[in-house]
Design a protein around this motif. Sequence first.
Motif, short mmCIF file in Angstrom:
data_model
loop_
_atom_site.label_atom_id
_atom_site.label_comp_id
_atom_site.label_asym_id
_atom_site.label_seq_id
_atom_site.Cartn_x
_atom_site.Cartn_y
_atom_site.Cartn_z
N GLU A 242 -5.57 2.04 1.71
CA GLU A 242 -5.06 3.15 0.89
C GLU A 242 -5.72 4.47 1.29
OE1 GLU A 242 -4.44 2.57 -3.33
OE2 GLU A 242 -4.96 0.46 -3.08
N VAL A 243 -7.01 4.41 1.58
CA VAL A 243 -7.72 5.64 2.00
C VAL A 243 -7.17 6.13 3.33
CG1 VAL A 243 -9.96 6.60 2.60
CG2 VAL A 243 -9.78 4.97 0.72
N ALA A 244 -6.90 5.21 4.27
CA ALA A 244 -6.34 5.61 5.56
C ALA A 244 -4.95 6.22 5.38
CB ALA A 244 -6.26 4.39 6.48
N THR B 133 -8.56 1.83 11.33
CA THR B 133 -8.19 1.06 10.13
C THR B 133 -6.76 0.57 10.22
OG1 THR B 133 -9.73 2.43 8.85
CG2 THR B 133 -8.14 1.11 7.61
N SER B 134 -5.86 1.38 10.77
CA SER B 134 -4.49 0.92 10.96
C SER B 134 -4.43 -0.23 11.95
CB SER B 134 -3.61 2.08 11.43
OG SER B 134 -4.02 2.53 12.70
N LEU C 166 -12.90 2.24 8.28
CA LEU C 166 -13.25 2.68 6.92
C LEU C 166 -13.73 1.54 6.06
CD1 LEU C 166 -10.19 5.02 6.31
CD2 LEU C 166 -12.56 5.76 6.48
N TRP C 167 -13.51 0.32 6.47
CA TRP C 167 -13.92 -0.85 5.68
C TRP C 167 -15.42 -0.82 5.39
CZ3 TRP C 167 -10.78 -5.19 4.29
CH2 TRP C 167 -11.48 -6.25 3.73
N MET D 152 0.81 5.38 7.22
CA MET D 152 0.14 4.66 8.29
C MET D 152 1.14 3.97 9.20
SD MET D 152 -3.18 2.24 7.81
CE MET D 152 -2.35 0.97 6.90
N ALA D 153 2.30 3.56 8.65
CA ALA D 153 3.32 2.90 9.46
C ALA D 153 4.07 3.87 10.35
CB ALA D 153 4.30 2.15 8.56
N ASN D 154 4.11 5.14 9.98
CA ASN D 154 4.86 6.14 10.73
C ASN D 154 4.02 6.87 11.77
OD1 ASN D 154 7.25 5.67 9.37
ND2 ASN D 154 6.74 7.08 7.73
N ILE D 155 2.73 6.57 11.86
CA ILE D 155 1.87 7.27 12.81
C ILE D 155 2.12 6.76 14.22
CG2 ILE D 155 -0.53 7.54 13.51
CD1 ILE D 155 0.34 9.36 11.25
#
Length: 520
Positions: A124-126, A236-237, A294-295, A434-437
């Motif tokens: 969620e942060v990413a 993270t992605s 980020l984890w 994140m999916a569209n990056i």
Amino acid sequence: MGCVHSCGVAIEDSGEERDNSNDGKRQDKRRAIRIIDKEQSKEKSFDKSDKSWDLDPKEEASLLKGRKLKDVKQASSSKATNSKADGPSFLGKARNTGFFGPGSSNSVPKLVPRDGKILVLCFEVANTIFKAAKLMESLSDENVKHYIEVVFQSPGIQRLVSSDMRELHSLAAADKRKELEVFSREVVRFGNRCRDPQFHNLDRYFDRVELDKTQSYLKEIASGAMEYLLSLAQRTSNLYLEMYVLKKFEQDYEKKCWEEQNFIFSQKGDRAKDLKQQIENQKSYIKDLKKETLWSKKLEEVVGKLVDVVQFIHFEINRAFDNEGRNNSNEKLTNTPETLSSAGLALHYAHIITKIDNVVILQTSVPQALREALYMSLPDNIKASLKPKLLSLQPSELSTKQIRREVDKILKWLLPMANNTIKAQFGFGWVGEMANIRTEANDNVVIEPNLIRLQTLDHAKKENAEEIILDLLVLLHRLVTRHIKGSSANQTRSPITQQNNRNVSNPTSSKRSKNNHDTS
């Protein structure tokens, strides 16, 4: 010795047995008296501790004063320890002035781990970081220049929204502030999960920031923070994708084990062993990858950088649009025309426009079901306006190609706005950004700014949009009817023309048939 009965008659003692029985009764009575005294003492202590209204007014005042002094001492001691431990921070002034109020307590949310790491919240942060990066990119000088010189001058915005540049500036600024509000709410939510109380209730701090217009030095700080956060978000992605691969491996392994247990003549367990080894390798790779994402980062570190980004975006919006949007947003316009977004019709009208485009593409062979679906999707007011227009329609002097050229001219600027409206309405859940990056070969993140709402049908005036759709439907009616008349005319003339064509193309055969007729 003897004793006196209640009737006044003297009774002598009857021996040792009576003495023993009297002693036992006395002990039982004493034991019962002790139990009763204990219960009464408990009740008295309970009354003294909880029922403060039984105290005298003077005693009650002194007791309250002592409690207040004790609370103040504890608060001052905790504040001193916190200030020593925290050191200088971007929220130091706000915290020292008591700006956050009683809401910023030392209580830690239950979902925060003891070590303060982000863990599974990292996805969620990413997603929030990518959203902030797109918002920052949309406010760059190059993109703002493109909005003013290209987007605002497009025929779609000029005909459907407004031709007043000041109004367009205010609409664009208001839309960007709404995006910033969504982003800042997520930062506030992450801040409330931090163990450090200075990150709690950041919404009050952001309200204070909106009134301050002097912190233009944040560009370098925010740019560096965003570059650092983007690198972590990209890893993270990748972690998200690797964990999805691990889940697929585990599902395949469970399926294979179930097949081996339930089918006697199934293949041997080599495949299951391979899958198990792949699962172990994937788990070890994910474990190493978590250390670089980020984890394993602390939430306070990330939230502190996101707060700098929020402040920078706020000042960039004021700079990019000359603060006109904020001045005009405070003015309440009474005669504002109704827009498709306020009427809840933006997405519906976008689907109508795409159906019109499909009919135009298939004008030579339009299915009956497609025409009926287009007509049934029209709102009642458009249907009521369309019927008299078609009944009073005069024959046009334009050719079919000229009509088609007029339709394509309108759809050239209207269809992209409809497609942008449909695209903006459908996301990809909580990891949509994140999916569209998109990434390059060297793992650099490519940030593409989001479309502004002016490029959709949201701000289109309802009256103007319905007028354009009616014009398209009339032109479409001319195209389809001309094609139907032409095809029907060809079908009625086809037997005659075919026979004439045969006679013209084969004159010898016609003469031969005539001679045969004469001889007969």
